[in-house]
Design a protein around this motif. Structure first.
Motif, short mmCIF file in Angstrom:
data_model
loop_
_atom_site.label_atom_id
_atom_site.label_comp_id
_atom_site.label_asym_id
_atom_site.label_seq_id
_atom_site.Cartn_x
_atom_site.Cartn_y
_atom_site.Cartn_z
N SER A 49 44.78 35.97 38.39
CA SER A 49 45.99 36.79 38.41
C SER A 49 47.17 35.90 38.78
O SER A 49 46.98 34.77 39.24
CB SER A 49 45.83 37.92 39.43
OG SER A 49 45.82 37.38 40.73
N VAL A 108 46.47 35.51 33.78
CA VAL A 108 46.29 36.75 33.02
C VAL A 108 47.18 37.85 33.63
O VAL A 108 47.10 38.11 34.84
CB VAL A 108 44.82 37.21 33.01
CG1 VAL A 108 44.65 38.46 32.16
CG2 VAL A 108 43.91 36.09 32.52
N ASP A 161 48.70 41.91 33.09
CA ASP A 161 48.59 43.19 32.41
C ASP A 161 49.77 43.34 31.44
O ASP A 161 50.93 43.16 31.83
CB ASP A 161 48.60 44.32 33.43
CG ASP A 161 48.29 45.67 32.80
OD1 ASP A 161 49.01 46.07 31.86
OD2 ASP A 161 47.33 46.31 33.26
N LYS A 162 49.49 43.67 30.20
CA LYS A 162 50.53 43.74 29.17
C LYS A 162 51.52 44.87 29.44
O LYS A 162 52.71 44.77 29.09
CB LYS A 162 49.87 43.93 27.80
CG LYS A 162 50.86 43.91 26.65
CD LYS A 162 50.13 43.98 25.32
CE LYS A 162 51.13 43.91 24.16
NZ LYS A 162 50.45 43.95 22.85
N PHE A 181 45.07 41.78 37.64
CA PHE A 181 43.88 41.32 36.91
C PHE A 181 42.78 41.13 37.95
O PHE A 181 42.82 40.20 38.75
CB PHE A 181 44.20 40.02 36.19
CG PHE A 181 43.04 39.44 35.43
CD1 PHE A 181 42.39 40.17 34.44
CD2 PHE A 181 42.59 38.15 35.69
CE1 PHE A 181 41.33 39.63 33.73
CE2 PHE A 181 41.54 37.60 34.98
CZ PHE A 181 40.91 38.35 34.00
N PHE A 230 39.37 36.65 26.94
CA PHE A 230 40.59 36.48 27.73
C PHE A 230 41.14 35.06 27.58
O PHE A 230 42.35 34.85 27.41
CB PHE A 230 40.33 36.79 29.21
CG PHE A 230 40.35 38.26 29.54
CD1 PHE A 230 41.53 38.98 29.48
CD2 PHE A 230 39.19 38.92 29.91
CE1 PHE A 230 41.55 40.34 29.79
CE2 PHE A 230 39.19 40.26 30.21
CZ PHE A 230 40.38 40.98 30.15
N ALA A 241 46.20 42.73 27.88
CA ALA A 241 46.65 41.62 28.72
C ALA A 241 47.27 40.52 27.88
O ALA A 241 47.00 40.38 26.68
CB ALA A 241 45.48 41.07 29.52
N THR A 242 48.10 39.72 28.55
CA THR A 242 48.66 38.52 27.96
C THR A 242 48.23 37.33 28.82
O THR A 242 48.25 37.41 30.05
CB THR A 242 50.20 38.58 27.92
OG1 THR A 242 50.58 39.76 27.20
CG2 THR A 242 50.78 37.36 27.24
#
Length: 697
Positions: free
Chosen positions: A75, A130, A132-133, A140, A199, A208-209
């Motif tokens: 994260s 990572v 959250d989109k 994350f 991922f 996610a991005t």
């Protein structure tokens, strides 16, 4: 196996783990062993702290030794210190050498940051962020790990655990493991692997991005938080516990404790005259453990006769006993940059970069001008502890230069420190090592019970004299040299050089008597018939070694030789052994049944499985007998009594020359056989040949 690595299949990995009363259980029973055999580690962790690199450092070092790599998905929240290290990776100095020697040590504060920097700089760790989109505020939070070993086996684990010291050592955690070779677990493992890969490759765009580090920094994706205080406290507690474990790690037997106490009471200087196989090495280690956590800036120097023995010491200290120094160094001809490394190590200890170091060297290196100059230049700024193994060798005219005044703490080790025909050298050794000795003889060891095994400290043995006869030509030569020797001795000013030559030439006749070859072949056939031709060492002369090897080969017996020609510098095979080490390891494993050796097998080499010795050639030096007996009477579980076949030279002659030859041989017999199980039988055999062993001196 891959080299000296084991596969995951050989690890005792359970199906699940959870925190117990011993909160280091997850780390020690799973994480460190798992990492140590891993060549690639893929990890999803909701929270990451570089502290995890330190608590798992033994495993991380294994990963690096395997030329492995860690891929980490985390994260965007990092501690300020970790963030600064990651941000400045491209500018990190290449001088950061925390893992250069891959030595687990007790890390000073913030070394987790150096570890993180080193791994990033050397491409051992790759991190992606990572997010959250749909919401920057969601976390994350998945926790999955997947490892690959050298054979392609895979293990995954998933559960609650993050990648931090707090998680591995303090939290109440649980996770399950899945193995690629267990058919019912493969689907679960593949699910974990696909999850990571999806991922990592940014294929989960619906939720996610994924950012690489440069992009995440540029776009200010990463948020900085203060260092987790609980994580810091866990680290301090862990380091303290590890230190306490080290302090209490080594247990000694009563005779070893007495030796350590004598050393302490003799101003930390002592000769330890202990029979081969009775724990000289462990006793010396017990001595430096006394100093290790009491003396600042400690440098231990272990000097041995040969590089093979130095590496055996290194293995005993660092692998078998798990004793860790902040710096460990091989300083001899096998390391082409030993001079630079030695100087740098002493400087680093004197300046406080390391608080301790251990150096493994050889007698020949320790007495070299370069070694002496470096020690005298920098040694006064540190506490030097000189341990000389097989110390009798260091008293020679050349090697005595290694005995430096700058060595504050000293131990000399040898079953027989006396130097034959060199009283001055013997006295020098005794004086340098404090003019006091601790003795634990073969007789003591055979009559002292090891409380761990309920058996004596050395293996009981039988002695078998094998009589061989000089042929007529050999006898005439022997008599001729005897007359020449007698003539010189009767001269007012004897030619000592010529006397020495004739004496050695005469001795060669006994050593290389032709009938010895026939007798050795007979002993080999006897052992072969009994299916016991294994764990056997034959001691020969240069002239005998090749014919013996050829004879063994013709009988289909696997064999190898150990001479000065088998390199201690040339590394061969997948284990990274030197040529000599590889031969010895194959003998230990049983691949080689018989070792045929010269003097380099006499000293110090620990081959516990060796059980049978055939003394084809011997000198008049008592130390040689003791060393050779010591090669085959070390203890080992389920080891049968040892056997020593000694070729005794005599003649068919009826004159006094036969008796004189036999008396010389009998002196060796008494020294070896006096501790044998069948000594009374041996005495009777010699009595039938006109020699009373009880009065033979």
């Amino acid at each position: 196996m891959c080299g000296d690595k084991v596969s995951y299949k050989e690890l005792n990995i359970k199906k699940s783990y959870e925190t117990s009363g011993d909160k280091s259980q997850l780390l020690n029973e799973f994480y460190i062993p798992f990492l140590n055999e891993t060549i690639e580690y893929r990890r999803i962790a909701g929270y990451f702290s570089s502290s995890s690199l330190i608590v798992a450092s033994k495993g991380i070092e294994g990963l690096i030794k395997n030329n492995g790599k860690m891929k980490l998905l985390i994260s965007p929240e990092l501690t300020e210190q970790d963030y600064e290290i990651i941000k400045s990776t491209n500018n990190i100095s290449s001088d950061l050498n925390l893992f250069d020697e891959f030595n687990h040590s007790e890390f000073p504060k913030n070394d987790n940051l150096e570890a993180l920097a080193w791994m990033l700089k050397n491409n051992k760790l790759e991190i992606k962020i990572v997010v959250d989109k749909n919401s920057r505020f969601s976390i994350f939070h998945q926790k999955v790990g997947v490892g690959f070993d050298c054979e392609g086996n895979q293990i995954s684990f998933s559960g609650s655990i993050n990648e931090s010291a707090n998680a591995w050592l303090n939290n109440i955690e649980e996770f399950k493991t899945f193995k690629s070779w267990e058919s019912e677990q493969v689907d679960y493992l593949l699910t974990d692997l696909r999850k990571f890969n999806s991922f990592w490759n940014d294929e989960r765009k619906e939720i996610a991005t994924v950012y690489d580090i440069p992009t995440s920094i540029k776009n200010r994706i990463i948020s900085v938080s203060p260092r987790d205080i609980s994580d810091l406290m866990v680290m301090k507690k862990y380091q303290k516990q590890e230190k306490e474990k080290k302090n209490n790690a080594l247990s000694l037997f009563d005779h070893q404790i007495k030796a350590v106490e004598m050393w302490k009471n003799n101003n930390y200087q002592l000769l330890m005259e202990m029979a081969t196989g009775t724990g000289k090495t462990r006793t010396a280690i017990g001595c430096f453990m006394e100093l290790k956590n009491k003396v600042d800036k400690l440098v231990v120097i272990v000097a041995t006769p040969q590089n093979t023995l130095s590496r055996q010491w290194k293995n005993d200290v660092e692998k078998e006993l798990g004793i860790n120094f902040e710096k460990s160094l091989i300083a001899d001809g096998s390391n082409h940059k030993w001079k630079v490394d030695l100087e740098k190590t002493l400087l680093d200890v004197s300046s406080g970069i390391y608080s301790e170091a251990i150096l493994y060297t050889t007698h020949i290196t320790a007495c070299s001008k370069d070694f002496i100059k470096i020690m005298n230049t920098y040694g006064n700024d540190v506490n030097l502890f000189f341990i000389c193994d097989e110390v009798h060798g260091i008293g020679s005219e050349k090697q005595k230069d290694a005995l430096l005044d700058v060595y504050r703490y000293r131990i000399g080790l040898s079953a027989t420190p006396e130097r034959m025909y060199d009283e001055a050298g013997t006295n020098l050794i005794r004086e340098f090592f404090g003019n006091r000795s601790f003795e634990f003889t073969i007789k003591d060891a055979l009559n002292t019970i090891n409380p761990l095994t309920n058996q004596p400290f050395l293996n009981r043995f039988y002695y078998y004299p094998c009589f061989v006869y000089l042929n007529e030509e050999e006898l005439q030569k022997y008599r001729s040299y005897s007359k020449k020797i007698a003539t010189i001795l009767n001269q007012e000013n004897p030619d000592l050089e010529l006397l020495n030559k004739y004496t050695m030439d005469r001795a060669e006749i006994l050593k290389n008597a032709v009938e010895k070859f026939t007798m050795v072949e007979s002993v080999i056939e006897k052992l072969n018939k009994a299916e016991e031709i294994k764990d056997t060492i034959i001691f020969t002369t240069n002239k005998q070694i090749e014919p013996v090897l050829s004879m063994l080969g013709q009988k289909g017996i696997t064999r190898s030789k150990i001479t000065e020609k088998e390199s201690t510098k040339k590394f061969i095979g997948i284990r990274g052994n030197t040529e000599r080490e590889e031969n010895i390891d194959q003998f230990r494993e049983g691949t080689i049944q018989v070792l045929v050796g010269l003097k380099c097998l006499d000293e110090g080499i620990d081959i516990k499985n060796a059980r049978i010795a055939i003394l084809m050639a011997s000198t008049t030096n008592p130390r040689e007998y003791v060393q050779r007996v010591g090669r085959v009477i070390r203890t080992m579980k389920n080891k049968k009594p040892s056997e020593i076949y000694d070729l005794i030279v005599t003649t068919m002659a009826t004159d006094n020359s036969n008796h004189k030859i036999l008396i010389k041989e009998a002196k060796r017999t008494k020294l070896i056989a006096s501790n044998a199980e069948n000594y009374d039988e041996v005495k009777q055999i010699f009595a039938r040949n006109g020699v009373d062993l009880d009065v033979c001196e």
